[in-house]
Design an enzyme around this catalytic site. Structure first.
Site, mmCIF file in Angstrom:
data_model
loop_
_atom_site.group_PDB
_atom_site.id
_atom_site.type_symbol
_atom_site.label_atom_id
_atom_site.label_comp_id
_atom_site.label_asym_id
_atom_site.label_seq_id
_atom_site.Cartn_x
_atom_site.Cartn_y
_atom_site.Cartn_z
ATOM 1 N N LEU A 284 0.824 -1.145 -0.061
ATOM 2 C CA LEU A 284 -0.041 -0.039 -0.037
ATOM 3 C C LEU A 284 0.946 1.290 -0.030
ATOM 4 C CD1 LEU A 284 -2.720 -1.123 2.579
ATOM 5 C CD2 LEU A 284 -2.749 -1.184 0.225
ATOM 6 N N HIS A 285 0.371 2.164 -0.574
ATOM 7 C CA HIS A 285 1.132 3.733 -0.904
ATOM 8 C C HIS A 285 -0.165 4.661 -0.725
ATOM 9 C CE1 HIS A 285 -0.716 3.520 -4.770
ATOM 10 N NE2 HIS A 285 0.226 2.434 -5.114
ATOM 11 N N HIS B 30 -3.450 4.116 -2.356
ATOM 12 C CA HIS B 30 -4.289 3.229 -1.771
ATOM 13 C C HIS B 30 -4.983 4.114 -0.778
ATOM 14 C CE1 HIS B 30 -1.633 0.140 -3.348
ATOM 15 N NE2 HIS B 30 -2.673 -0.446 -3.995
ATOM 16 N N GLY C 15 -9.023 3.211 -8.208
ATOM 17 C CA GLY C 15 -8.219 4.315 -8.685
ATOM 18 C C GLY C 15 -8.046 4.481 -10.025
#
Ligand code: PAF
Length: 279
Positions: free
Chosen positions: A33-34, A37, A147
């Protein structure tokens, strides 16, 4: 936050929430995750009573076994980020839990799934439809967040939702970028220092092409973007297409659509990066 590995346990938790009239938001992820997210999680947190984030590297959507093997897996760090983001359930199933037997379903995803990623990665979107339809059936969310970096994926998921008759809202969320313009992606960690330094050229070329497009045809704009990106070290464009934002079919004149979107895939060394821009 509850970390849940079993479908039955997640169902029980969500059934209880639903019985109290609570709305459910789902953010499907493959982990690593970044901030991209986390922006989906934040939107879900704002709009829904209960937020579920799935963390599952879905084998059926990888057409290249090497890509599946090298996909980053950072479960502990992911759960810490989700906890801090105020998530209610982190759903972290095993492959056996999600696929107790092989998923042989073939979805009729139609033209949106035949171009670009669909043409380059045979079976990829069918695998996405398999896992996302399972996640929707398990969680029965009111809203699901995706996204826009994976622009085509959203169109494919909308088509799957139509085919399967799910009653939920798909919420597209804007691309999150690093300060230098590179679209956030779990794959970015695989770039070498030198590759990471040139990777922002992708967004630079796309952003500059918006002005260029005002006095050039889609075909000229495509050639311009491809030349620009390919002139950088390590970079090789796999495809750049300008398509209608709804049908995902390529356009030959700007007047053919009110929503032109340019979608690009670039190999930066052996890391496959994708990005897009709205004209
Ligand atoms: O976009 C992704 O990360 C994946 O394709 C998704 C939607 C989580 C399905 O595995």
């Amino acid at each position: 936050m509850e970390i849940v590995r079993e479908i039955s346990q997640l169902r029980a938790g969500l059934d209880a929430a639903r019985a109290q009239g609570k709305t459910i938001g789902l953010v499907p992820t493959m982990g690593a995750l970044h901030d991209g997210h986390l922006s989906l999680v934040a939107k879900a947190r704002q709009e829904c009573d209960v937020v579920v984030v799935s963390v599952f590297v879905n084998p059926t959507q990888f057409n290249d076994p090497k890509d599946l093997q090298s996909y980053p897996r950072t479960e502990q760090a992911d759960c810490e980020l989700l906890q801090a983001a105020g998530v209610d359930f982190a759903f972290v199933p095993s492959v056996a839990e999600m696929y107790p037997e092989p998923d042989t379903r073939v979805f009729d995803l139609g033209p949106v799934a035949e171009v670009m990623e669909g043409a380059m990665r045979p079976g990829h979107f069918n695998g996405v439809a398999q896992v996302v339809s399972k996640l929707f059936a398990i969680t029965q969310p009111d809203r699901a967040y995706f996204g826009e970096k994976d622009f085509q994926q959203i169109a494919v998921i909308r088509r799957m939702v139509e085919l399967e008759g799910f009653n939920l809202e798909i919420v597209p969320c804007p691309i999150m970028r690093h300060a230098d313009g590179l679209a956030m992606s779990s794959r970015n960690v695989r770039l070498t220092h030198e590759q990471r330094a040139v990777a922002p050229a992708i967004h630079r070329a796309l952003a500059a092409s918006v002005e260029y497009a005002k006095s050039h045809t889609p075909a000229e704009t495509i050639a311009h973007v491809v030349d620009e990106i390919n002139s950088q070290p390590f970079m090789q464009v796999e495809y750049y297409q300008i398509v209608d934002g709804k049908t995902l079919q390529p356009i030959t004149a700007w007047a053919e659509t009110s929503e032109p979107v340019g979608c690009v895939t670039v190999f930066c060394g052996d890391v496959r990066l994708i990005d897009n821009i709205k004209y």
